[in-house]
Design a protein around this motif. Structure first.
Motif, mmCIF file in Angstrom:
data_model
loop_
_atom_site.group_PDB
_atom_site.id
_atom_site.type_symbol
_atom_site.label_atom_id
_atom_site.label_comp_id
_atom_site.label_asym_id
_atom_site.label_seq_id
_atom_site.Cartn_x
_atom_site.Cartn_y
_atom_site.Cartn_z
ATOM 1 N N UNK A 156 0.842 -1.205 0.000
ATOM 2 C CA UNK A 156 0.000 0.000 0.000
ATOM 3 C C UNK A 156 0.877 1.255 0.000
ATOM 4 N N UNK A 180 2.694 1.524 -3.466
ATOM 5 C CA UNK A 180 1.850 1.841 -4.622
ATOM 6 C C UNK A 180 1.281 3.252 -4.533
ATOM 7 N N UNK A 181 0.790 3.637 -3.356
ATOM 8 C CA UNK A 181 0.188 4.970 -3.249
ATOM 9 C C UNK A 181 1.260 6.049 -3.388
ATOM 10 N N UNK A 241 2.176 6.275 -7.195
ATOM 11 C CA UNK A 241 1.192 6.928 -8.061
ATOM 12 C C UNK A 241 0.952 8.384 -7.665
ATOM 13 N N UNK A 242 1.536 8.803 -6.538
ATOM 14 C CA UNK A 242 1.432 10.205 -6.127
ATOM 15 C C UNK A 242 2.657 10.997 -6.563
ATOM 16 N N UNK A 295 5.901 10.211 -6.107
ATOM 17 C CA UNK A 295 7.134 10.087 -5.337
ATOM 18 C C UNK A 295 8.013 9.003 -5.945
ATOM 19 N N UNK A 355 -0.681 -4.811 -6.145
ATOM 20 C CA UNK A 355 -0.319 -3.432 -5.788
ATOM 21 C C UNK A 355 1.147 -3.149 -6.102
ATOM 22 N N UNK A 368 1.340 -2.669 -9.765
ATOM 23 C CA UNK A 368 0.794 -1.359 -10.153
ATOM 24 C C UNK A 368 1.739 -0.223 -9.762
ATOM 25 N N UNK A 416 3.988 -0.329 -12.738
ATOM 26 C CA UNK A 416 3.335 -0.017 -14.013
ATOM 27 C C UNK A 416 2.761 1.397 -14.057
ATOM 28 N N UNK A 417 2.141 1.810 -12.955
ATOM 29 C CA UNK A 417 1.438 3.099 -12.951
ATOM 30 C C UNK A 417 2.278 4.216 -12.343
#
Lengths: 130, 76
Positions: free
Chosen positions: A23, A26-27, A30-31, A33, A76, A79, A82-83
Motif C-alpha cells: 500500500x 503503490x500509493x 502513483x502520487x 514520489x 499493488x 501497479x 506499471x502506474x
C-alpha cells in the motif's frame, strides 16, 4: 521537509506486513514520489513466477483481509511499477540462499541488488521497513 | 468532446478504487470527467487528496445508500 524519495524494505512474509508495504509503495508511487522497494528474507519467495504461496496472517486483520475484496499485495506492487514507475529490487543474498535466478522472479522486478547498492540508493531517502 | 465515465470500485478496499481511477485516467483524454463509485469510506477521503496532490480537478463527492460518488476531471 522530509525527502520525497521512499525506500521500502520488505523482509516479512506475513500478510499484514506485505499488504502494508504494498500500500505504501503503490500509493507513494502513483502520487509522484520516487519509490524503491528492496525485497529480502521471507518476503522474496512470494515474488517467484507463478508462486502459489499464500502469506500467513498474523492476526484478525490479516484473516479479514484475506476474506474480503482487498487488492492483493502482488497486484499493488505491480501497479506501483506499471502506474507509478516504482523500482522493486530483489536482494541478491536472498536469491543466492533460495538458489534462484532473475528468470525465476516476476517480470516487474528489477535486477538483483546487493546491500551496498541499495544503501547507496537509499542514502537520501526515507526508509520504511516492513 | 469530453466524455463522462464511470469507474466502478464498489466492493473493493483502499487503495483499490484509487488504482482503478488511475488506470481509467490513463486511457482518458484531458477534460474527461470520471465518476468513481466506492463503498470504501477511506477511499472517499483519500481520492480527493490524491487528485489535489497530483494536479487533476476534484469536482464533488456525494454519498447515497452507502456508495460514494467521487467525481474528478482529468487535467493533464
Amino acid at each position: 521537509m522530509a525527502s520525497s524519495k521512499i525506500c521500502v524494505v520488505v523482509v516479512s512474509g506475513t500478510l499484514e506486513r506485505l499488504q502494508m508495504a504494498a500500500m505504501v509503495a503503490s500509493v507513494a508511487a502513483v502520487s509522484g514520489q520516487e519509490v524503491l522497494v528492496f525485497l529480502s528474507m521471507n518476503a522474496l519467495p512470494f515474488f517467484t513466477r507463478q508462486s502459489s504461496l499464500k502469506a500467513p496472517h498474523e492476526g484478525e486483520m490479516g484473516r479479514l483481509i484475506a476474506s474480503k475484496k482487498v487488492p492483493e499485495f502482488k497486484t499493488l506492487f505491480e501497479q506501483a511499477v506499471e502506474l507509478g514507475d516504482a523500482k522493486i529490487y530483489p536482494c541478491s543474498m536472498a536469491m543466492d540462499v533460495l538458489a534462484i535466478g532473475q528468470g525465476d522472479l516476476e517480470g516487474y522486478l528489477g535486477e538483483a541488488t546487493g546491500l551496498t547498492k541499495f544503501l547507496d540508493d537509499a542514502r537520501d531517502g526515507q526508509v520504511w521497513t516492513f | 468532446m469530453a466524455e463522462k465515465k464511470i469507474v466502478d470500485g464498489r466492493g473493493s478496499f483502499c487503495p483499490g478504487p484509487l488504482m482503478e481511477l488511475i488506470v481509467a485516467l490513463k486511457s482518458s483524454q484531458i477534460g474527461d470527467e470520471l465518476e468513481v463509485l466506492s463503498t470504501d469510506k477511506g477511499s472517499a477521503n483519500d481520492i480527493p487528496e490524491w487528485v489535489h496532490k497530483v494536479g487533476h480537478e476534484y469536482i464533488s463527492t456525494t454519498e447515497e445508500g452507502g456508495v460514494w460518488h467521487i467525481t474528478v476531471r482529468k487535467k493533464k
